[in-house]
Design an enzyme around this catalytic site. Structure first.
Site, PDB file in Angstrom:
ATOM      1  NE  ARG A  81     -13.479   7.668  -7.068  1.00 29.75           N
ATOM      2  CZ  ARG A  81     -12.667   8.315  -6.223  1.00 29.75           C
ATOM      3  NH1 ARG A  81     -12.879   9.593  -5.933  1.00 29.75           N
ATOM      4  NH2 ARG A  81     -11.645   7.701  -5.676  1.00 29.75           N
TER       5      ARG A  81
ATOM      6  N   GLY B 278      -6.877   0.713   4.207  1.00 30.24           N
ATOM      7  CA  GLY B 278      -8.288   1.125   4.200  1.00 30.24           C
ATOM      8  C   GLY B 278      -8.637   1.829   2.906  1.00 30.24           C
TER       9      GLY B 278
ATOM     10  CG  HIS C 215     -46.481  -3.240  13.688  1.00 33.82           C
ATOM     11  ND1 HIS C 215     -46.704  -2.440  12.583  1.00 33.82           N
ATOM     12  CD2 HIS C 215     -47.147  -2.660  14.726  1.00 33.82           C
ATOM     13  CE1 HIS C 215     -47.480  -1.436  12.931  1.00 33.82           C
ATOM     14  NE2 HIS C 215     -47.761  -1.541  14.224  1.00 33.82           N
TER      15      HIS C 215
ATOM     16  CB  ILE D  85     -19.341  11.222  -4.580  1.00 33.27           C
ATOM     17  CG1 ILE D  85     -18.891   9.768  -4.445  1.00 33.27           C
ATOM     18  CG2 ILE D  85     -18.312  12.174  -3.977  1.00 33.27           C
ATOM     19  CD1 ILE D  85     -17.579   9.434  -5.166  1.00 33.27           C
TER      20      ILE D  85
ATOM     21  CD  GLU E  16      -2.516   1.739   0.275  1.00 30.86           C
ATOM     22  OE1 GLU E  16      -3.343   0.966  -0.233  1.00 30.86           O
ATOM     23  OE2 GLU E  16      -2.330   2.906  -0.163  1.00 30.86           O
TER      24      GLU E  16
ATOM     25  CB  ALA F  62       3.336  -2.155  -6.034  1.00 27.29           C
TER      26      ALA F  62
ATOM     27  CB  ALA G 139     -16.633  -0.150  -0.200  1.00 25.94           C
TER      28      ALA G 139
HETATM   29  P1  FAD Z   1      -9.468   1.983  -3.042  1.00 30.83           P
HETATM   30  O1  FAD Z   1     -10.288   2.021  -1.814  1.00 30.83           O
HETATM   31  O2  FAD Z   1      -9.380   3.198  -3.875  1.00 30.83           O
HETATM   32  O3  FAD Z   1      -8.021   1.529  -2.580  1.00 30.83           O
HETATM   33  C1  FAD Z   1      -6.974   1.406  -3.493  1.00 30.83           C
HETATM   34  C2  FAD Z   1      -5.681   1.552  -2.733  1.00 30.83           C
HETATM   35  O4  FAD Z   1      -4.599   1.225  -3.611  1.00 30.83           O
HETATM   36  C3  FAD Z   1      -5.414   2.976  -2.266  1.00 30.83           C
HETATM   37  O5  FAD Z   1      -5.208   2.971  -0.879  1.00 30.83           O
HETATM   38  C4  FAD Z   1      -4.153   3.402  -3.029  1.00 30.83           C
HETATM   39  O6  FAD Z   1      -3.300   4.201  -2.225  1.00 30.83           O
HETATM   40  C5  FAD Z   1      -3.498   2.061  -3.317  1.00 30.83           C
HETATM   41  N1  FAD Z   1      -2.627   2.074  -4.494  1.00 30.83           N
HETATM   42  C6  FAD Z   1      -2.898   2.552  -5.737  1.00 30.83           C
HETATM   43  N2  FAD Z   1      -1.855   2.335  -6.573  1.00 30.83           N
HETATM   44  C7  FAD Z   1      -0.901   1.701  -5.844  1.00 30.83           C
HETATM   45  C8  FAD Z   1       0.382   1.213  -6.138  1.00 30.83           C
HETATM   46  N3  FAD Z   1       0.909   1.276  -7.351  1.00 30.83           N
HETATM   47  N4  FAD Z   1       1.102   0.651  -5.133  1.00 30.83           N
HETATM   48  C9  FAD Z   1       0.590   0.534  -3.895  1.00 30.83           C
HETATM   49  N5  FAD Z   1      -0.644   0.964  -3.549  1.00 30.83           N
HETATM   50  C10 FAD Z   1      -1.383   1.541  -4.522  1.00 30.83           C
HETATM   51  N6  FAD Z   1     -18.658   2.977  -1.748  1.00 30.83           N
HETATM   52  C11 FAD Z   1     -19.622   2.329  -1.053  1.00 30.83           C
HETATM   53  O7  FAD Z   1     -19.828   1.144  -1.270  1.00 30.83           O
HETATM   54  N7  FAD Z   1     -20.369   2.988  -0.114  1.00 30.83           N
HETATM   55  C12 FAD Z   1     -20.198   4.302   0.142  1.00 30.83           C
HETATM   56  O8  FAD Z   1     -20.896   4.858   0.989  1.00 30.83           O
HETATM   57  C13 FAD Z   1     -19.198   4.998  -0.575  1.00 30.83           C
HETATM   58  N8  FAD Z   1     -18.980   6.309  -0.347  1.00 30.83           N
HETATM   59  C14 FAD Z   1     -17.980   6.952  -1.027  1.00 30.83           C
HETATM   60  C15 FAD Z   1     -17.761   8.301  -0.782  1.00 30.83           C
HETATM   61  C16 FAD Z   1     -16.747   8.975  -1.451  1.00 30.83           C
HETATM   62  C17 FAD Z   1     -16.524  10.430  -1.176  1.00 30.83           C
HETATM   63  C18 FAD Z   1     -15.928   8.261  -2.370  1.00 30.83           C
HETATM   64  C19 FAD Z   1     -14.804   8.955  -3.079  1.00 30.83           C
HETATM   65  C20 FAD Z   1     -16.141   6.934  -2.628  1.00 30.83           C
HETATM   66  C21 FAD Z   1     -17.175   6.265  -1.965  1.00 30.83           C
HETATM   67  N9  FAD Z   1     -17.430   4.922  -2.203  1.00 30.83           N
HETATM   68  C22 FAD Z   1     -18.434   4.284  -1.524  1.00 30.83           C
HETATM   69  C23 FAD Z   1     -16.634   4.137  -3.170  1.00 30.83           C
HETATM   70  C24 FAD Z   1     -15.578   3.299  -2.454  1.00 30.83           C
HETATM   71  O9  FAD Z   1     -14.765   4.132  -1.670  1.00 30.83           O
HETATM   72  C25 FAD Z   1     -14.759   2.563  -3.481  1.00 30.83           C
HETATM   73  O10 FAD Z   1     -15.609   1.825  -4.329  1.00 30.83           O
HETATM   74  C26 FAD Z   1     -13.794   1.603  -2.804  1.00 30.83           C
HETATM   75  O11 FAD Z   1     -12.909   2.296  -1.951  1.00 30.83           O
HETATM   76  C27 FAD Z   1     -13.003   0.835  -3.850  1.00 30.83           C
HETATM   77  O12 FAD Z   1     -12.127  -0.018  -3.216  1.00 30.83           O
HETATM   78  P2  FAD Z   1     -10.773  -0.490  -3.900  1.00 30.83           P
HETATM   79  O13 FAD Z   1     -10.155  -1.447  -2.936  1.00 30.83           O
HETATM   80  O14 FAD Z   1     -11.043  -0.929  -5.264  1.00 30.83           O
HETATM   81  O15 FAD Z   1      -9.898   0.832  -4.034  1.00 30.83           O
END
Ligand code: FAD
Length: 467
Positions: free
Chosen positions: A272, A39, A443, A183, A34, A114, A320
């Site tokens: 996004r 998270g 209820h 969002i 990471e 990475a 998420a």
């Molecule tokens: P991410 O959570 O984006 O995590 C990816 C990680 O990879 C990051 O920490 C990044 O630093 C790391 N990374 C990237 N490239 C590299 C690399 N080369 N080397 C090492 N690490 C790297 N979804 C819901 O389901 N419910 C909600 O209520 C909701 N609310 C949201 C509100 C906001 C404001 C936003 C922006 C998004 C929301 N989402 C919500 C969407 C949700 O956050 C994403 O769908 C979810 O985080 C995606 O998970 P992920 O593991 O694919 O990626």
């Protein structure tokens, strides 16, 4: 010499860290890489901070709106600095808790970016050190970031993304939100409750594109009543940062007329884009879509054997729980399972007040695909529980196919996100209207509305007329 792992996972958002936990349950030597915070977007700059800010500001709004409370309302203030402090505390606690879980489960965590140096080898640059790791199974879970718009370049101060919007040190006097997706609407709600003059501009004809039209329209009317200004079919063509704010110029597509707006801050919340370009540099053969999302098959494997991808980086609905579900499946497939990912029962929620939760097909989608649908609706103005909660503007809508199997459900109500799982399970397990309507519901609850909507689809509801 590169360290060898049975599986390497890149990105510790919900896709990546849940994948790592699953791999550790399977007793595999697991490395999680990471570059920022465990998270990912979800915990640090997405799901969790938005929901916490929505909760804290809702308490403030409810006290202000309560008709039965006495006393000078203007003396009740919301301490924004304290709100921000609380948000940071919750985020920090969750991140630390997740790190603890990962460590206790034996997952090795490396902090750094990475990059691929071969199809089964990655290098990680951390501080001054560059280390290499090898595995025949690699899961990409690098997520997404706010998309750049040609006419709007975020500077993090005046023109901001959701990331900055969640951490503003002061409440802006005025805010233009570009994009009426989940969002944009959640952040619009937070700042409106804090007294900001909020204008949402959307290029498409309706808010929450792709959602059930009837419910989205109803939510739009409710948000407007709450003081959020919403204008659709507004195409922005130019932006300029000026003294004290941002100037926007564009065309109203409905009228064909030009418009100009100014606000202290502008929030870019129109889409996004995937974090895939860094990965592609070292893995030039990796197939991606035109917009850069990594292409996977139904087993979540990319075109490079042994390399899987999950979560936002593969596109689809950016949620998420989609990411974490995919993370589990990808790891299991990487270790020999052959499961296909299915999305028919993927729920979503928008945490406005009331909430809008949805699963399966919309009425529009069902009709477009030529399905014969039976629709059952139950309006919450007929619900005792909704009356006690003083929130009767919403409804439950359940869609079933010809064979009575439930194919879609859409709910506008308080806690809709906590009610939708019953219908998610119904779709997931191929249940029929009768299965839902014959189950006993507590209820008085809003979930009785689910039972009534399922009954109404067969014209046998009890608490509304069946005409
Ligand atoms: P991410 O959570 O984006 O995590 C990816 C990680 O990879 C990051 O920490 C990044 O630093 C790391 N990374 C990237 N490239 C590299 C690399 N080369 N080397 C090492 N690490 C790297 N979804 C819901 O389901 N419910 C909600 O209520 C909701 N609310 C949201 C509100 C906001 C404001 C936003 C922006 C998004 C929301 N989402 C919500 C969407 C949700 O956050 C994403 O769908 C979810 O985080 C995606 O998970 P992920 O593991 O694919 O990626």
């Amino acid at each position: 010499m590169a360290d060898r792992y049975e599986v390497i996972i890149i990105g510790a958002g919900p896709g990546g860290y849940v994948a790592a936990l699953r791999a550790s349950q399977l007793k595999k030597k697991t490395l999680l890489i990471e570059e920022d915070k465990v998270g990912g977007t979800c915990m640090n700059w997405g799901c969790i901070p938005t929901k916490h800010l929505l909760h804290l500001t809702q308490v403030f709004a409810e006290v202000g709106n309560a008709r039965h409370l006495e006393g000078p309302r203007d003396r009740i203030l919301c301490d924004w600095a304290k709100v921000q402090e609380e948000r940071a505390k919750v985020v920090d606690k969750l991140v630390k808790g997740t790190e603890f879980l990962l460590q206790k489960n034996g997952v090795a965590i490396i902090k750094g970016r990475a990059e691929f140096v071969g199809p089964d080898k990655v290098s990680v640059a951390a501080s001054q050190d560059v280390r290499e790791f090898e595995s025949s199974r690699i899961v990409l879970a690098t997520g997404s970031r706010s998309a750049d718009l040609p006419f709007l370049k975020p500077d993090g101060i005046r023109i901001i993304t959701s990331r900055e919007a969640l951490e503003l040190a002061a409440v802006p006097k005025s805010l233009i939100v570009i994009g009426a997706g989940a969002i944009g609407l959640e952040l619009a709600t937070i700042y409106r409750r804090m007294g900001t003059d909020v204008l949402v501009l959307e290029i498409l004809p309706a808010i929450l594109p792709g959602s059930d039209r009837e419910i989205a329209q109803r939510l739009e009317r409710i948000l407007i009543k709450q003081g959020v200004k919403i204008l659709t079919q507004m195409r922005i063509e130019e932006s300029r940062v000026e003294e004290g704010g941002v100037f926007l110029k564009g065309t109203c597509l409905k009228e064909g007329t030009p418009f100009e707006y100014r606000a202290e801050k502008v929030l870019a919340a129109a889409g996004r884009e995937p974090n895939s370009e860094g990965l592609r540099r070292g893995l030039p053969g990796l197939a991606v879509t035109r917009r850069g999302f990594v292409e996977v098959n139904s087993k979540l494997e990319t075109n490079i054997p042994g390399v899987y991808a999950v979560g936002d980086v593969i596109g689809g609905k950016l949620l998420a729980h989609k990411a974490s579900h995919e993370g589990i499946l990808a790891v299991e497939n990487a270790f020999g399972a052959a499961q296909d990912m299915h999305y028919e029962a993927l729920p979503m929620a928008v945490f406005t007040d009331p909430e809008f939760a949805s699963v399966g097909l919309t009425e529009e989608e069902a009709k477009e695909s030529g399905l014969e649908v039976r629709v059952g609706k139950f309006p919450f103005h007929a619900s005792g529980r909704a009356m006690t909660l003083e929130s009767t503007e919403g409804l439950v809508k359940v869609l079933a196919g010809k064979d009575d199997r439930i194919i879609g459900a859409h709910i506008l109500s308080p806690h809709a996100s906590e009610i939708i799982p019953e219908l998610t399970l119904a779709i997931h397990r191929g249940l029929a209207l009768q299965d839902v309507s014959s189950a006993i519901h507590i209820h008085p609850t809003l979930s009785e509305g689910v039972m009534e909507a399922a009954l109404k689809a067969k014209n046998s509801a009890f608490h509304i007329l069946n005409v």
